[in-house]
Design a protein around this motif. Structure first.
Motif, PDB file in Angstrom:
ATOM      1  N   HIS A  42      -3.932 -15.809  12.744  1.00 35.30           N
ATOM      2  CA  HIS A  42      -4.181 -15.028  11.539  1.00 35.30           C
ATOM      3  C   HIS A  42      -2.933 -15.027  10.672  1.00 35.30           C
ATOM      4  O   HIS A  42      -1.824 -15.251  11.152  1.00 35.30           O
ATOM      5  CB  HIS A  42      -4.579 -13.579  11.884  1.00 35.30           C
ATOM      6  N   GLU A  43      -3.120 -14.785   9.381  1.00 36.40           N
ATOM      7  CA  GLU A  43      -2.010 -14.751   8.454  1.00 36.40           C
ATOM      8  C   GLU A  43      -1.112 -13.559   8.772  1.00 36.40           C
ATOM      9  O   GLU A  43      -1.592 -12.465   9.058  1.00 36.40           O
ATOM     10  CB  GLU A  43      -2.501 -14.639   7.006  1.00 36.40           C
ATOM     11  N   THR A  44       0.202 -13.781   8.713  1.00 33.48           N
ATOM     12  CA  THR A  44       1.150 -12.711   8.998  1.00 33.48           C
ATOM     13  C   THR A  44       2.198 -12.524   7.901  1.00 33.48           C
ATOM     14  O   THR A  44       2.779 -11.450   7.790  1.00 33.48           O
ATOM     15  CB  THR A  44       1.908 -12.990  10.314  1.00 33.48           C
ATOM     16  N   ASN A  45       2.483 -13.566   7.129  1.00 32.30           N
ATOM     17  CA  ASN A  45       3.593 -13.568   6.169  1.00 32.30           C
ATOM     18  C   ASN A  45       4.936 -13.309   6.841  1.00 32.30           C
ATOM     19  O   ASN A  45       5.870 -12.786   6.221  1.00 32.30           O
ATOM     20  CB  ASN A  45       3.356 -12.552   5.038  1.00 32.30           C
ATOM     21  N   LEU A  46       5.039 -13.701   8.106  1.00 35.83           N
ATOM     22  CA  LEU A  46       6.288 -13.569   8.839  1.00 35.83           C
ATOM     23  C   LEU A  46       7.140 -14.837   8.772  1.00 35.83           C
ATOM     24  O   LEU A  46       8.263 -14.845   9.282  1.00 35.83           O
ATOM     25  CB  LEU A  46       6.006 -13.237  10.310  1.00 35.83           C
ATOM     26  N   ALA A  47       6.623 -15.879   8.163  1.00 42.23           N
ATOM     27  CA  ALA A  47       7.337 -17.155   8.171  1.00 42.23           C
ATOM     28  C   ALA A  47       8.657 -17.059   7.422  1.00 42.23           C
ATOM     29  O   ALA A  47       8.810 -16.289   6.466  1.00 42.23           O
ATOM     30  CB  ALA A  47       6.473 -18.251   7.550  1.00 42.23           C
ATOM     31  N   ARG A  48       9.617 -17.852   7.862  1.00 49.55           N
ATOM     32  CA  ARG A  48      10.866 -18.055   7.127  1.00 49.55           C
ATOM     33  C   ARG A  48      10.740 -19.405   6.462  1.00 49.55           C
ATOM     34  O   ARG A  48      10.769 -20.446   7.128  1.00 49.55           O
ATOM     35  CB  ARG A  48      12.060 -17.999   8.067  1.00 49.55           C
ATOM     36  N   GLY A  49      10.580 -19.412   5.146  1.00 55.30           N
ATOM     37  CA  GLY A  49      10.170 -20.640   4.489  1.00 55.30           C
ATOM     38  C   GLY A  49       8.748 -20.936   4.944  1.00 55.30           C
ATOM     39  O   GLY A  49       7.848 -20.122   4.787  1.00 55.30           O
ATOM     40  N   ILE A 370       3.708  -7.971   4.739  1.00 53.78           N
ATOM     41  CA  ILE A 370       3.863  -8.308   6.145  1.00 53.78           C
ATOM     42  C   ILE A 370       2.694  -7.710   6.922  1.00 53.78           C
ATOM     43  O   ILE A 370       2.292  -6.566   6.689  1.00 53.78           O
ATOM     44  CB  ILE A 370       5.194  -7.745   6.695  1.00 53.78           C
ATOM     45  N   VAL A 371       2.159  -8.459   7.853  1.00 49.45           N
ATOM     46  CA  VAL A 371       1.067  -7.946   8.669  1.00 49.45           C
ATOM     47  C   VAL A 371       1.508  -6.666   9.376  1.00 49.45           C
ATOM     48  O   VAL A 371       2.644  -6.542   9.834  1.00 49.45           O
ATOM     49  CB  VAL A 371       0.610  -9.004   9.699  1.00 49.45           C
ATOM     50  N   SER A 372       0.640  -5.691   9.425  1.00 51.14           N
ATOM     51  CA  SER A 372       0.946  -4.466  10.154  1.00 51.14           C
ATOM     52  C   SER A 372      -0.367  -3.779  10.512  1.00 51.14           C
ATOM     53  O   SER A 372      -1.431  -4.403  10.470  1.00 51.14           O
ATOM     54  CB  SER A 372       1.858  -3.542   9.331  1.00 51.14           C
ATOM     55  N   CYS A 373      -0.287  -2.503  10.848  1.00 50.84           N
ATOM     56  CA  CYS A 373      -1.474  -1.783  11.300  1.00 50.84           C
ATOM     57  C   CYS A 373      -1.428  -0.355  10.782  1.00 50.84           C
ATOM     58  O   CYS A 373      -0.361   0.270  10.735  1.00 50.84           O
ATOM     59  CB  CYS A 373      -1.544  -1.774  12.831  1.00 50.84           C
ATOM     60  N   LEU A 374      -2.587   0.151  10.406  1.00 53.90           N
ATOM     61  CA  LEU A 374      -2.707   1.521   9.923  1.00 53.90           C
ATOM     62  C   LEU A 374      -2.154   2.517  10.935  1.00 53.90           C
ATOM     63  O   LEU A 374      -1.435   3.449  10.586  1.00 53.90           O
ATOM     64  CB  LEU A 374      -4.191   1.826   9.665  1.00 53.90           C
ATOM     65  N   GLY A 375      -2.482   2.300  12.212  1.00 53.95           N
ATOM     66  CA  GLY A 375      -2.089   3.254  13.244  1.00 53.95           C
ATOM     67  C   GLY A 375      -0.803   2.911  13.958  1.00 53.95           C
ATOM     68  O   GLY A 375      -0.208   3.787  14.597  1.00 53.95           O
ATOM     69  N   ASP A 376      -0.359   1.643  13.909  1.00 57.65           N
ATOM     70  CA  ASP A 376       0.891   1.243  14.544  1.00 57.65           C
ATOM     71  C   ASP A 376       1.763   0.519  13.530  1.00 57.65           C
ATOM     72  O   ASP A 376       1.732  -0.719  13.432  1.00 57.65           O
ATOM     73  CB  ASP A 376       0.642   0.347  15.757  1.00 57.65           C
ATOM     74  N   PRO A 377       2.566   1.258  12.766  1.00 60.18           N
ATOM     75  CA  PRO A 377       3.390   0.619  11.731  1.00 60.18           C
ATOM     76  C   PRO A 377       4.434  -0.334  12.280  1.00 60.18           C
ATOM     77  O   PRO A 377       5.012  -1.112  11.511  1.00 60.18           O
ATOM     78  CB  PRO A 377       4.064   1.820  11.038  1.00 60.18           C
ATOM     79  N   ARG A 378       4.713  -0.296  13.587  1.00 54.12           N
ATOM     80  CA  ARG A 378       5.693  -1.224  14.143  1.00 54.12           C
ATOM     81  C   ARG A 378       5.132  -2.645  14.235  1.00 54.12           C
ATOM     82  O   ARG A 378       5.904  -3.612  14.296  1.00 54.12           O
ATOM     83  CB  ARG A 378       6.139  -0.741  15.526  1.00 54.12           C
ATOM     84  N   SER A 379       3.820  -2.790  14.246  1.00 54.23           N
ATOM     85  CA  SER A 379       3.211  -4.118  14.299  1.00 54.23           C
ATOM     86  C   SER A 379       3.695  -4.955  13.120  1.00 54.23           C
ATOM     87  O   SER A 379       3.626  -4.521  11.961  1.00 54.23           O
ATOM     88  CB  SER A 379       1.680  -4.012  14.256  1.00 54.23           C
ATOM     89  N   GLY A 380       4.195  -6.152  13.426  1.00 53.51           N
ATOM     90  CA  GLY A 380       4.725  -7.033  12.403  1.00 53.51           C
ATOM     91  C   GLY A 380       6.173  -6.778  12.053  1.00 53.51           C
ATOM     92  O   GLY A 380       6.790  -7.571  11.344  1.00 53.51           O
ATOM     93  N   HIS A 381       6.713  -5.670  12.544  1.00 57.43           N
ATOM     94  CA  HIS A 381       8.091  -5.301  12.224  1.00 57.43           C
ATOM     95  C   HIS A 381       8.903  -5.124  13.508  1.00 57.43           C
ATOM     96  O   HIS A 381       9.837  -4.317  13.555  1.00 57.43           O
ATOM     97  CB  HIS A 381       8.111  -4.016  11.392  1.00 57.43           C
TER      98      HIS A 381
END
Length: 660
Positions: A42-49, A370-381
């Motif tokens: 799934h798309e995350t927008n976590l890529a560097r370049g 950045i991908v994250s979650c309504l209930g878990d803001p640490r997701s993606g971070h």
């Protein structure tokens, strides 16, 4: 708010055969995955370049630690002609990142596969500055862009691109690759009569390119690595698109070539079909998956079939395995919501529920969130946001406010060993989250509220409802104030006899909606205004929704519900007052003006429901008292939970001596 388990009875079925099957190992291409749960691409927008980044590695590692059996990395473009979104991975740049993901996940037994694909006409020319590639000159229904028709050279380049990418993945010892012929895929476009109108061999045999790609990939990775296929088995366009009947035949044909098949639905004509929000029931592909699995079951060397489709509840996932509808289950959004889902299946009431809003995990848009979650803001971070668990020197902490921010602050503090007292002025916990769950189509939000309540009680937080705190007399020590919001400004004139009902008051007592025509004022354009209009129409009131925008619910484009929401409103008979600015409220009508021309008109209305912005609770607190959630700036549940968590961690990090 109820304090029952958010799993709605899952705990009593923790030992059910299906739940146990989810945690059983499964063999694919001679490799053993520790569970039958897939964390899909799934798309995350976590890529560097356009490379797999350290953030990707931490993101996937956390799910591997949580028990995911297979992880398929974000789909990487196999050819430079494909640049579908700014931070989309490019396979040629991903080898080092893939190696790092494998190294991080392998100690947990998780199989790591590289997602490989090409978006074709569903891509974007904004970044590549090149024509989009497609089987035929058929304009994309979403972007309206006309692609170029691929000639023999481009087709050879695509096969070569998949070949090189697969070889690169094998060189760094990934467990395999997954080829994308799903919703956003060039390979699906070749399979479909909607987009493939060629007169050559690739048109008369629409599966030819897919077979060539699979054969080339298999030749590079061998039989000892996993080859998966994500296949759209119903484009929901039976007049020309892929139908379940065609997919059955195709699946039988490919069953010997791939080790697993992920059954998905959708095409460019229905972008919400593959990943809909909570208006679509979870497990929507169950019957389709059962049908495809039945088609390949008797095939020699039959592939494993994976259920996909908003599968977020463990009992439903387990039942699909027990019933023989699937061999594995993809639970991607569920594992974004709770990375430890598989490990927690023995105590399913502790699994943080996925509420399927798509608000923070659907990130394929030009803002690059950045991908994250309504209930878990640490997701993606994971690389920037510290873990919430840990051991601190115990303190006595007071949390004022039992909405999502206060509940999350209390949960995190208690998890870290502090003695927490939470006071809430009303008789129930949950705050605005409780009310939001009463909006049609948003009922799953109640599960998050129930989970937060159950966790603070499990962790021993001293909870007092119906207890108002004197904010002015609070000390500046171990206190977090999360007292929520109040109704915001109403930039219109209410004349004598005009009746205005704030949306929060309506949702507290929805049966008290007055008789007569209703107008819903929606200056925000999110799920609330649309849902309240649906609620009023369902109650039999002639309903109009008023928006200054050219489209009702414009913010729903971000969650994928915009087209569906407008269709629901029209089916319900709701009148759409678009490009309209509310000016006056009278006893039997409202006056609006055109957003562009200023021309006035009247709309029938006995009651106006105000769905505007809210403002922070203005009750002053002493300097130095920490504040969180709507008390800072009323926004969404995500920001409330995020700020409650941050306030708790900041308090835990502050030395006692500084605050004494």
């Amino acid at each position: 708010m109820t304090t029952s388990s958010p799993g709605d009875g899952i705990a009593s079925r923790a030992n059910a055969p299906g739940i146990r099957m989810l945690t059983e190992p499964v063999s694919l291409a001679g490799r053993s995955a520790p569970s039958r749960v897939l964390f899909g691409p799934h798309e995350t927008n976590l890529a560097r370049g356009r490379a797999i980044s350290e953030a990707h590695v931490a993101y996937y590692e956390r799910r591997a630690q949580g028990g995911a059996g297979l992880i398929v990395t974000e789909t990487a473009s196999v050819h430079e002609s494909d640049w579908p979104y700014e931070r989309a991975p490019l396979a040629a740049d991903c080898q080092a990142g893939w190696a790092s993901v494998a190294a991080a996940c392998r100690p947990h037994g998780t199989l790591v596969l590289a997602g490989l694909g090409h978006a074709g006409s569903q891509g974007s020319s904004a970044f590549s500055q090149q024509a989009l590639w497609a089987p035929s000159r058929v304009a994309d229904v979403a972007s309206r862009e006309m692609p170029m028709e691929m000639e023999a050279a481009e087709i050879r380049a695509i096969v070569a691109g998949f070949t090189r990418a697969a070889e690169s993945a094998a060189e760094v010892d990934l467990d395999g690759v997954e080829v994308d012929a799903g919703q956003h895929a060039l390979l699906r476009q070749f399979l479909s009569g909607l987009t493939n109108q060629r007169g050559d061999a690739y048109g008369t045999d629409k599966a030819l390119l897919l077979r060539e790609v699979l054969a080339a990939v298999r030749a590079r990775i061998g039989r000892e690595r996993v080859l998966g296929l994500r296949l759209s088995c119903d484009e929901l366009a039976p007049w020309a698109g892929i139908t379940p009947e065609q997919a059955e035949e195709l699946a039988r044909d490919l069953a010997r070539e791939v080790d697993y098949l992920v059954v998905v639905r959708g095409s460019a004509m229905g972008t919400s079909a593959t990943r809909p929000d909570s208006h679509t029931e979870p497990g929507f592909n169950l019957d389709l998956c059962r049908r495809i699995r039945g088609a390949v079951r008797d095939t020699t060397g039959a592939t494993s079939v994976i259920l996909q489709g908003s599968v977020v509840d463990p009992d439903q996932a387990g039942q699909a395995l027990a019933d023989g509808a699937a061999d594995l289950v993809e639970m991607t959004r569920a594992q974004i919501a709770d990375a430890g889902l598989v490990r927690k299946l023995a105590t399913p009431e502790r699994i943080r529920p996925c509420v399927l809003t798509n608000q923070k995990c659907r990130v394929r848009d030009n803002r690059n969130p950045i991908v994250s979650c309504l209930g878990d803001p640490r997701s993606g971070h994971e690389t920037s946001d510290p873990p919430e668990d840990g051991a601190d020197a115990p303190r006595e902490v007071l949390v004022v406010g039992g909405g999502p921010a206060g509940l999350e602050a209390a949960r995190v503090l208690a998890l870290r060993g502090h003695h927490v007292r939470l006071v809430e002025a009303s008789d129930e916990l949950g705050g605005m989250l409780t009310l939001a769950a009463r909006v049609p189509g948003r009922q799953r939000l109640a599960r998050l509220g129930a989970w937060l309540v159950s966790e603070v009680r499990r962790l021993g937080v001293d909870v007092a409802t119906g207890t108002a705190a004197d904010l002015a007399r609070l000390g500046a020590g171990d206190v977090i104030v999360a007292t929520g919001s109040v109704p915001g400004p109403r930039p219109y004139t209410v004349h004598e006899g005009g009746q205005v009902l704030d949306v929060a008051d309506l949702l507290r007592t929805p049966d008290a909606l007055p008789e007569g025509p209703v107008a819903v004022h929606d200056p925000v354009g999110d799920a609330v205004g649309v849902g309240v209009a649906e609620l009023a129409a369902a109650a039999g009131r002639p309903t109009t929704i008023i928006t200054q925008d050219q489209v009702v619910g414009t913010q729903l484009a971000l969650t994928g519900d915009l087209a569906d929401a407008n269709a629901r409103l029209q089916r319900a008979g709701v009148r759409l007052a678009k490009r309209s600015v509310l000016r006056e409220v009278h006893a039997d009508h409202v006056v609006v003006t055109d957003s562009f021309t200023g021309a006035p008109r009247e709309l029938d209305c006995a009651t106006l429901i105000h769905c505007g912005h809210r403002l922070p609770d203005p009750t002053p607190v002493p300097d130095g008292v920490a504040e969180a959630g709507d008390r800072v700036a009323p926004r969404t549940v995500h920001e409330a939970v995020l700020e409650g968590r941050r306030a708790a961690l900041a308090l835990a990090r502050t030395p006692v001596a500084v605050r004494s």
